[in-house]
Design a protein around this motif. Structure first.
Motif, PDB file in Angstrom:
ATOM      1  N   ILE A  69       3.547   9.074  -1.040  1.00 52.01           N
ATOM      2  CA  ILE A  69       4.033   7.885  -0.327  1.00 52.01           C
ATOM      3  C   ILE A  69       3.314   6.592  -0.712  1.00 52.01           C
ATOM      4  O   ILE A  69       3.731   5.513  -0.280  1.00 52.01           O
ATOM      5  CB  ILE A  69       3.923   8.079   1.206  1.00 52.01           C
ATOM      6  CG1 ILE A  69       2.469   8.085   1.672  1.00 52.01           C
ATOM      7  CG2 ILE A  69       4.633   9.341   1.659  1.00 52.01           C
ATOM      8  CD1 ILE A  69       2.313   8.081   3.190  1.00 52.01           C
ATOM      9  N   ARG A  70       2.269   6.675  -1.523  1.00 53.59           N
ATOM     10  CA  ARG A  70       1.527   5.464  -1.873  1.00 53.59           C
ATOM     11  C   ARG A  70       2.382   4.521  -2.696  1.00 53.59           C
ATOM     12  O   ARG A  70       3.367   4.917  -3.327  1.00 53.59           O
ATOM     13  CB  ARG A  70       0.252   5.815  -2.644  1.00 53.59           C
ATOM     14  CG  ARG A  70       0.485   6.378  -4.019  1.00 53.59           C
ATOM     15  CD  ARG A  70      -0.819   6.602  -4.765  1.00 53.59           C
ATOM     16  NE  ARG A  70      -0.574   7.216  -6.067  1.00 53.59           N
ATOM     17  CZ  ARG A  70      -0.168   6.545  -7.129  1.00 53.59           C
ATOM     18  NH1 ARG A  70       0.060   5.240  -7.068  1.00 53.59           N
ATOM     19  NH2 ARG A  70       0.024   7.178  -8.275  1.00 53.59           N
ATOM     20  N   PHE A  71       1.982   3.249  -2.723  1.00 57.15           N
ATOM     21  CA  PHE A  71       2.731   2.205  -3.435  1.00 57.15           C
ATOM     22  C   PHE A  71       2.763   2.478  -4.927  1.00 57.15           C
ATOM     23  O   PHE A  71       1.775   2.918  -5.518  1.00 57.15           O
ATOM     24  CB  PHE A  71       2.097   0.833  -3.175  1.00 57.15           C
ATOM     25  CG  PHE A  71       2.819  -0.289  -3.867  1.00 57.15           C
ATOM     26  CD1 PHE A  71       3.992  -0.786  -3.331  1.00 57.15           C
ATOM     27  CD2 PHE A  71       2.302  -0.838  -5.034  1.00 57.15           C
ATOM     28  CE1 PHE A  71       4.665  -1.838  -3.976  1.00 57.15           C
ATOM     29  CE2 PHE A  71       2.968  -1.883  -5.655  1.00 57.15           C
ATOM     30  CZ  PHE A  71       4.147  -2.371  -5.126  1.00 57.15           C
ATOM     31  N   ARG A  72       3.916   2.229  -5.511  1.00 57.89           N
ATOM     32  CA  ARG A  72       4.080   2.346  -6.965  1.00 57.89           C
ATOM     33  C   ARG A  72       4.542   1.022  -7.534  1.00 57.89           C
ATOM     34  O   ARG A  72       5.469   0.400  -6.997  1.00 57.89           O
ATOM     35  CB  ARG A  72       5.101   3.449  -7.271  1.00 57.89           C
ATOM     36  CG  ARG A  72       4.527   4.842  -7.072  1.00 57.89           C
ATOM     37  CD  ARG A  72       5.649   5.870  -6.898  1.00 57.89           C
ATOM     38  NE  ARG A  72       5.138   7.230  -6.927  1.00 57.89           N
ATOM     39  CZ  ARG A  72       4.426   7.798  -5.961  1.00 57.89           C
ATOM     40  NH1 ARG A  72       4.124   7.113  -4.882  1.00 57.89           N
ATOM     41  NH2 ARG A  72       3.998   9.036  -6.064  1.00 57.89           N
ATOM     42  N   GLU A  73       3.894   0.622  -8.631  1.00 61.25           N
ATOM     43  CA  GLU A  73       4.268  -0.654  -9.282  1.00 61.25           C
ATOM     44  C   GLU A  73       5.664  -0.524  -9.914  1.00 61.25           C
ATOM     45  O   GLU A  73       6.021   0.530 -10.398  1.00 61.25           O
ATOM     46  CB  GLU A  73       3.233  -0.995 -10.367  1.00 61.25           C
ATOM     47  CG  GLU A  73       1.854  -1.275  -9.828  1.00 61.25           C
ATOM     48  CD  GLU A  73       1.750  -2.606  -9.105  1.00 61.25           C
ATOM     49  OE1 GLU A  73       2.744  -3.385  -9.137  1.00 61.25           O
ATOM     50  OE2 GLU A  73       0.708  -2.875  -8.502  1.00 61.25           O
ATOM     51  N   GLU A  81       0.837  -1.214   0.000  1.00 60.62           N
ATOM     52  CA  GLU A  81       0.000   0.000   0.000  1.00 60.62           C
ATOM     53  C   GLU A  81       0.867   1.257   0.000  1.00 60.62           C
ATOM     54  O   GLU A  81       0.406   2.321  -0.419  1.00 60.62           O
ATOM     55  CB  GLU A  81      -0.894   0.024   1.244  1.00 60.62           C
ATOM     56  CG  GLU A  81      -1.884  -1.125   1.318  1.00 60.62           C
ATOM     57  CD  GLU A  81      -2.558  -1.216   2.681  1.00 60.62           C
ATOM     58  OE1 GLU A  81      -3.723  -1.608   2.712  1.00 60.62           O
ATOM     59  OE2 GLU A  81      -1.913  -0.891   3.706  1.00 60.62           O
ATOM     60  N   ILE A  82       2.097   1.134   0.490  1.00 59.68           N
ATOM     61  CA  ILE A  82       3.011   2.268   0.605  1.00 59.68           C
ATOM     62  C   ILE A  82       4.310   1.937  -0.117  1.00 59.68           C
ATOM     63  O   ILE A  82       4.791   0.794  -0.052  1.00 59.68           O
ATOM     64  CB  ILE A  82       3.288   2.592   2.093  1.00 59.68           C
ATOM     65  CG1 ILE A  82       1.998   3.126   2.743  1.00 59.68           C
ATOM     66  CG2 ILE A  82       4.407   3.624   2.242  1.00 59.68           C
ATOM     67  CD1 ILE A  82       2.123   3.464   4.209  1.00 59.68           C
ATOM     68  N   ARG A  83       4.857   2.914  -0.798  1.00 53.04           N
ATOM     69  CA  ARG A  83       6.038   2.704  -1.624  1.00 53.04           C
ATOM     70  C   ARG A  83       7.199   2.145  -0.800  1.00 53.04           C
ATOM     71  O   ARG A  83       7.366   2.470   0.369  1.00 53.04           O
ATOM     72  CB  ARG A  83       6.441   3.989  -2.331  1.00 53.04           C
ATOM     73  CG  ARG A  83       6.847   5.109  -1.393  1.00 53.04           C
ATOM     74  CD  ARG A  83       6.956   6.443  -2.123  1.00 53.04           C
ATOM     75  NE  ARG A  83       7.979   6.399  -3.166  1.00 53.04           N
ATOM     76  CZ  ARG A  83       8.188   7.404  -4.029  1.00 53.04           C
ATOM     77  NH1 ARG A  83       7.432   8.501  -3.959  1.00 53.04           N
ATOM     78  NH2 ARG A  83       9.125   7.316  -4.939  1.00 53.04           N
TER      79      ARG A  83
END
Length: 202
Positions: free
Chosen positions: A198-202, A150-152
């Motif tokens: 700060i969110r998750f990045r693929e 959920e977070i990078r």
């Protein structure tokens, strides 16, 4: 309300009315309807009254119940949002004063008590402890969010935590200096921007 609490609240009311942190025992007696001797029954001197007011309405204001905040549920975004929103909500509300019926901006009380608060023997240590506890809580949420994608994960956890702390402290600082009308709406405006960072990045 007990007599001791009445003395404290009436003294604080006088401080607010006079915009001054120094009030005489005679003024407290006249305001509270308690004889001077009765005041000295509960407090040995004015300084003792000032110290208790400072602890109750200034030092306690800055305390955060981390254990309660840890009970907040949700995914990483929801937890971070709800934890910070709850803190800002409590800070805007301040500490209730039973004998003041009118709504009062708690920043007035903070301004009056700031000098006493900064001089308090435990204030600096308290601020550091609270900041460390908040960092620990954010670290827990971020670590869990990274684990759940959920977070990078390409930035150090410490940097992500620091960015949240900076946002939190910046909003609180601006509010206390009368630069913004309310913390909640300012927080809401900033939170989504912060989350995008700060969110998750693929």
């Amino acid at each position: 309300m007990n007599t001791k609490q009445l003395i404290l609240e009436n003294t604080l009311k006088l401080m607010i009315e006079k915009q001054d942190s120094l009030i005489s025992i005679r003024e407290i007696s006249a305001s509270s309807g308690i004889a001077i001797g009765g005041i000295y029954h509960y407090f040995s001197n004015k300084e003792e009254i000032y110290k208790e007011i400072t602890e109750r309405y200034y030092i306690n204001y800055y305390k955060i119940n981390i254990d309660e905040l840890r009970k907040i549920k949700g995914n990483a975004k929801e937890k971070l949002h709800d934890v910070m929103a709850e803190i800002f909500k409590q800070k805007e509300t301040g500490i209730k004063i039973e004998t003041i019926d009118d709504e009062i901006d708690y920043r007035i009380i903070l301004a009056i008590l700031t000098a006493n608060g900064f001089a308090h023997e435990n204030f600096q240590d308290l601020c550091q402890i609270l900041l460390n506890e908040l960092k620990e809580l954010f670290t827990e949420i971020i670590n869990e969010g990274q684990k759940n994608r959920e977070i990078r994960q390409d930035l150090p956890t410490e940097d992500l935590v620091e960015s949240l702390i900076i946002m939190y402290m910046g909003i609180e600082y601006k509010w206390e200096l009368y630069l913004i009308d309310d913390m909640i709406s300012t927080f809401e405006d900033n939170f989504n921007l912060q989350w995008e960072k700060i969110r998750f990045r693929e």
